[in-house]
Scaffold this motif. Structure first.
Motif: not given
Length: 794
Positions: A304-308, A357-368
């Motif tokens: 849903d957040n485009g990080l698949s 660690r081992n995470s993501a910032n959904f607001s940054l998209g694939t540049d996270t």
């Protein structure tokens, strides 16, 4: 009802102990009955059975003859009045867990090191654990191998020691040795059957290894230096169930203990300078690296957040807490004429750095990025004091003690990197923003007088008073009266009455954060603001004031030969108690007026919800402690130490602030303290805890057997139907030892021998399988732990 159980416990302890030589938990460890104490009295040479207040003495051997090497866990195992829950998925609290005394808030117990005030952790517990809202001392920052003994004063003592000593005092006495030494290695694994409402499995592994040692050295002909060190590596535990959102369902969480690597070193030293003065000091440093888990992010949420493309199987964010803890103390003591003088200066500092660690910032998209630096918390404390004591030949004896103390405290929040807090922030633990940055300090000065008179052979009377002035909220005073009457050499009654206080911590006054909090299954950006901030004052917040208490205790001491029994009842009433409010936010069903007012106010402060600390809670804690001990010495079979000890405790919240001066003007004021918060205070720790142990010491062989009964604990939900109960359970620990004549010691044992768990959370309240057991459980939820230990002394 619970108080009647208290009386039954006391009677049972007396009967079982006397008639059957008692099953014994050495709440005084394996210490002798005439163990000399320094906590709760300033009279030299007084033993634990001769005091007006109840004091437990836990020996170093009692701490070390267990499977655990965590100080707080070991202390809770042998002291029924102390509990050490093991919360999970509570951010920093997973790494810096607080202990409780008599079911009260962790910050209402004062911790001393060699009689000098210890420093608290920089962590403020803001999530849903026992001790929510407290900033407490991290007992696990001190390695047990550095200790000679621990004294637990189960009595209010603010008049003697100052702020925080409402529930009691824990005094950590460091090892003093000019020669000799020892080293131990402990290795253990879990071997447990995990039965959850979302699947069953057997777990073998999740190992822990600890290497510890100490060495005593002479400092000239009359001084000493004792060095101690410890290293621990603990693998994480996982006790979650299968997540039905996955196909097929699988365990994707890590609900349990964090992964830990820690290094600790302590030094204790003293050196006479001449016939009058002695220079002394100690210092310690610990570096701890903990990695706990947040809730997993499922593949569907990631998609849903485009990080698949980055996390096709979802991901499990890890909260990495790095703690650096420092203590340095130096002093000068000596006798001039009949006066004993003691001057000391102590500095303590705790800094926590957070990483996700081992995470993501959904607001940054694939540049996270995948790893984030989230910022830091720092607390430090500088204490200086002067104490003077003298005995006079008044009555049979009169001990006069007086002194002064000054303290400077500091608290800082450091911002994280921008990616950690931008937009939705790092999943699992968003970073501190530049707006959260604070740097605050305060000062305190106090003076006390402590008198203790042996009026007659049978009558002991004590009086103490203390005045304190804080730079942030002004002055406060406390007093204490204590008495003891020995009817015979075998039987005495004792009692105390005192007032106490606890100053609001700098962490409570100034902690600021905006974080993602799950509320009714929704993610809400929640601001925790200082009570004096703009948004808090707009909602009716006020500058925080000290908590105040009235403490009463009464009991008796009985001893005959190798048998002794103490029973002490207590009542502790705390008023103006601090609490962290609920999230104040706009919710469905609000009137247009209320929604507009709150919505505008929160938007102006960049948050959709706000919470802050409020004075005004009141609690009454009642209970009884009973400790019975019998030592049997045989010619051929060795020495047997039996102890039966128990605590029955009842906490009631008697007053709850319902509104502030501002929210009372709303059409439907939001709830400041929800049912779950109140019930956590009342039922979050066991109402009954009874421990019986047998310690056997033969020529070369030895053993310890301990059974500890824990009463039911409730981890409350928003309604009674949502409560999770641990149930009442008995935990059995067993250790067998070989003690060689050449200094070699070997041991094998099991903690939780019969693999007992708290009651599992039912499937209807564990819909996604993540939190499978109540993490309020006073004995944790890790199951059976098997260990071996090898030691060498010289």
């Amino acid at each position: 009802m619970k108080f009647s159980k208290t009386l039954a416990l006391a009677a049972s302890a007396a009967a079982l102990s006397y008639a059957q030589a008692a099953l014994a938990q050495d709440a005084a460890g394996t210490a002798p009955d005439d163990e000399i104490i320094v906590t709760g009295t300033r009279v030299e040479g007084r033993s634990r059975l001769d005091t007006a207040s109840p004091v437990d003495v836990i020996s170093a051997k009692s701490l070390q003859q267990q499977g655990t090497t965590e100080l707080a866990t070991a202390l809770a195992a042998v002291t029924p009045a102390i509990d050490f829950p093991r919360p999970a998925v509570t951010d920093g609290t997973d790494a810096i867990r607080p202990a409780t005394l008599r079911g009260m808030s962790p910050d209402q117990t004062l911790v001393l090191i060699n009689g000098v005030r210890g420093h608290t952790s920089a962590l403020l517990n803001v999530n849903g654990s026992v001790g929510r809202g407290s900033a407490a001392v991290d007992l696990n920052s001190i390695p047990s191998t550095a200790l000679q003994s621990i004294e637990v004063l189960r009595d209010g003592a603010s008049a003697q020691y100052g702020s925080d000593a409402i529930a009691g005092v824990v005094n950590l006495r460091l090892r003093e040795a000019s020669s000799g030494g020892g080293a131990t290695v402990t290795y253990g694994i879990h071997d447990t059957q995990v039965d959850t409402s979302r699947g069953n499995r057997h777990v073998t592994g999740e190992s822990t290894i600890t290497a510890a040692g100490w060495q005593g050295m002479s400092l000239g002909s009359d001084g000493f230096v004792t060095l101690s060190g410890e290293y621990t590596h603990r693998n994480p535990t996982s006790r979650g169930g299968e997540d039905p959102r996955l196909d097929p369902p699988a365990v994707n969480s890590r609900f349990g203990d964090p992964e830990v690597d820690s290094y600790s070193v302590y030094v204790n030293t003293a050196k006479p300078l001449d016939d009058i003065w002695e220079l002394y000091g100690w210092g310690g440093y610990q570096k701890r690296n903990s990695k706990s888990a947040a809730f997993p992010r499922t593949p569907s949420r990631v998609a849903d957040n485009g990080l698949s493309s980055i996390y096709p199987d979802g991901f499990l964010p890890l909260i990495n807490t790095k703690s650096a803890d420092l203590t340095l103390t130096g002093g000068l003591r000596g006798d001039i004429s009949d006066w004993h003088l003691d001057f000391n200066v102590s500095y303590g500092r705790n800094k926590l750095k957070y990483y996700t660690r081992n995470s993501a910032n959904f607001s940054l998209g694939t540049d996270t990025p995948f790893d984030f630096y989230d910022g830091s918390l720092t607390y430090d404390q500088l204490v200086w004091g002067a104490d003077v004591t003298r005995q006079f030949d008044v009555f049979q004896s009169l001990n006069v003690a007086f002194g002064v103390e000054g303290r400077r405290e500091g608290y800082k929040i450091g911002a994280g990197e921008e990616n950690s807090y931008f937009g939705s922030g790092a999943q699992g633990f968003p970073g501190f923003t530049p707006d959260n940055v604070v740097s605050r300090h305060r000062t305190n000065a106090s003076a006390y007088v402590d008198l203790e008179a042996q009026v007659t052979d049978k009558f002991l009377l004590g009086l103490a008073g203390r005045g304190e002035r804080y730079s942030d909220f002004g002055t406060t005073g406390t007093g204490k009266i204590s008495a003891r009457y020995d009817f015979t050499p075998s039987f005495a009654i004792r009692g105390t009455a005192s007032t106490g206080f606890r100053a609001p911590s700098l962490q409570q006054q100034y902690f600021t954060s905006v974080a993602s909090v799950i509320v009714d299954n929704e993610v809400v950006l929640t601001g925790t603001f200082p009570a004096t901030s703009g948004v808090s004052q707009a909602l009716g917040g006020k500058a925080l004031q000290p908590e105040k208490s009235t403490n009463l205790s009464a009991g008796f001491v009985f001893r005959s030969g190798n048998f002794d029994l103490t029973v002490d009842g207590y009542r502790i009433h705390v008023r103006d108690q601090l609490g962290l409010s609920e999230n104040i936010r706009v919710v469905d069903g609000m009137t247009d007026h209320d929604a507009e007012f709150l919505g505008n106010l929160l938007a102006e402060n960049n948050a959709s919800a706000a919470r802050f600390f409020i004075n005004g809670l009141a609690t009454t804690t009642k209970g009884i402690d009973a400790v019975a001990h019998y030592k049997l010495v045989t010619d051929k079979a060795g020495v047997f130490d039996f102890t039966l000890a128990g605590n029955v405790n009842d906490v009631k919240v008697t007053k709850v602030p319902e509104t502030t001066t501002v929210t009372s003007q709303l059409d439907n004021p939001p709830t400041l303290f929800a049912r779950s918060r109140i019930n956590t205070m009342e039922t979050g720790t066991p109402g009954e805890k009874v421990s019986g142990s047998i310690v056997w010491s033969g020529d070369k062989l030895g053993a310890t057997a301990r059974v500890t009964y824990y009463g039911n604990v409730i981890q409350p939900g928003s309604t009674a139907a949502a409560d999770n109960r641990t149930g009442s359970h008995a935990i059995t620990d067993l250790e067998l030892r070989y003690e060689g004549k050449e200094g070699l010691d070997l041991a094998i044992g099991a903690n939780n021998l019969f693999d007992v768990y708290p009651d599992a959370i039912p499937a209807e309240r564990n819909s996604i399988g993540l939190v499978s057991f109540p993490f309020f459980s006073p004995f944790g939820f890790n199951g059976r732990y098997l260990y071996v230990r090898a030691g060498l002394s010289w």
